[in-house]
Design an enzyme around this catalytic site. Structure first.
Site, PDB file in Angstrom:
ATOM      1  N   GLU A  53      38.499  42.195  47.221  1.00  0.00           N
ATOM      2  CA  GLU A  53      39.343  43.225  45.636  1.00  0.00           C
ATOM      3  C   GLU A  53      37.597  43.823  45.380  1.00  0.00           C
ATOM      4  OE1 GLU A  53      40.729  40.885  42.644  1.00  0.00           O
ATOM      5  OE2 GLU A  53      42.644  39.153  44.021  1.00  0.00           O
ATOM      6  N   ASP A  64      40.254  41.501  31.497  1.00  0.00           N
ATOM      7  CA  ASP A  64      39.367  41.252  32.567  1.00  0.00           C
ATOM      8  C   ASP A  64      38.148  40.373  30.960  1.00  0.00           C
ATOM      9  OD1 ASP A  64      39.552  41.958  34.815  1.00  0.00           O
ATOM     10  OD2 ASP A  64      38.600  43.647  34.156  1.00  0.00           O
TER      11      ASP A  64
END
Length: 267
Positions: A53, A64
């Site tokens: 990714e 995140d």
């Protein structure tokens, strides 16, 4: 073979059984630790993982943790953008051994279309360019399934995957719908919250992953908070693959060998 099918094949447990370990999906932030090293990092990681990714840096991420936020800010300050990533991928004069996906929030994808007033037109240009440079699929954490049809249609024209994410809080009916809609693999977030942080897997992880596996015709890859070989071994009993992100970013921060770290995770 379509690009999205390459992802499925790379992560299918029965096709990687000779490795005696689950598939590894590795996350890197594009252009981190330095833009000039992006292709070298990608090549090293792709050689040790079953899929990669590539995180598109974004200034306001919702999923995140601090490690990936820090790497994204560093990359943004050095001029890394979605266009830059695609242009860098186009510079390769070699094939990567593992399929590559772009993990991006929606805004950079919408912005890629530039002056186009229709997101469909912008998505079309994005999908065509991504396919041209060897991207096999996309993961878009903040794009609800109900609003994904325009992007999905653009990606479908080039055989690219749109991977769906599920979480322990996903209701059973929605879990089935997301698994049916996913392409390439199903991204099973192992806990609520953000990436990184606590590394202890919740006690109910096995039951949750069993439900995802039962609902999915695709490989199921589990991620969020994975950083040790024993965690990989535990998840291997319940999932086809394991996703590692923040821990790998920290390896890059320390200037260590990412491929060595990934190989060690396999045990």
């Amino acid at each position: 073979m379509l690009p999205r099918d390459q992802i499925r094949t790379a992560l299918a447990r029965d096709l990687i059984a000779a490795k005696r370990s689950p598939a590894l999906v590795a996350f890197i932030t594009a252009g981190y630790p330095e833009p000039s090293e992006f292709l070298n990092v990608l090549r090293a990681v792709a050689g040790a993982a079953d899929a990669v990714e590539i995180g598109v840096p974004f200034s306001d991420p919702m999923a995140d943790g601090v490690t990936i936020q820090r790497s994204s800010q560093h990359a943004i300050e050095r001029g890394v953008s979605l266009k830059w990533i695609l242009d860098e991928l186009a510079r390769r004069d070699y094939e990567l051994p593992s399929p590559v996906l772009l993990m991006s929030y929606l805004n950079p994808l919408l912005a890629f279309g530039g002056e186009s007033k229709e997101s469909v037109a912008g998505y079309g240009a994005l999908a065509a360019r991504a396919a041209e440079v060897g991207v096999s699929g996309f993961i878009v954490p903040d794009l609800p399934h109900e609003e994904s049809a325009p992007l999905r249609a653009a990606l479908d024209r080039h055989g690219l995957a749109l991977v769906q994410l599920v979480t322990p809080a996903t209701p059973a009916e929605r879990l089935r719908a997301l698994c049916a809609a996913s392409q390439g693999f199903v991204y099973a977030v192992t806990r609520t919250g953000i990436t990184g942080g606590e590394s202890t897997l919740p006690a109910e992880t096995a039951k949750y992953l069993a439900a995802v596996k039962a609902a999915s015709q695709l490989p199921v890859c589990a991620g969020f908070g994975v950083r040790r070989a024993e965690q990989v071994a535990t998840l291997a009993r319940h999932a086809d693959g394991v996703i590692v992100g923040s821990a790998l970013i920290e390896v890059l921060e320390r200037g260590e060998d990412p491929a060595k770290f990934l190989r060690a995770l396999r045990g």
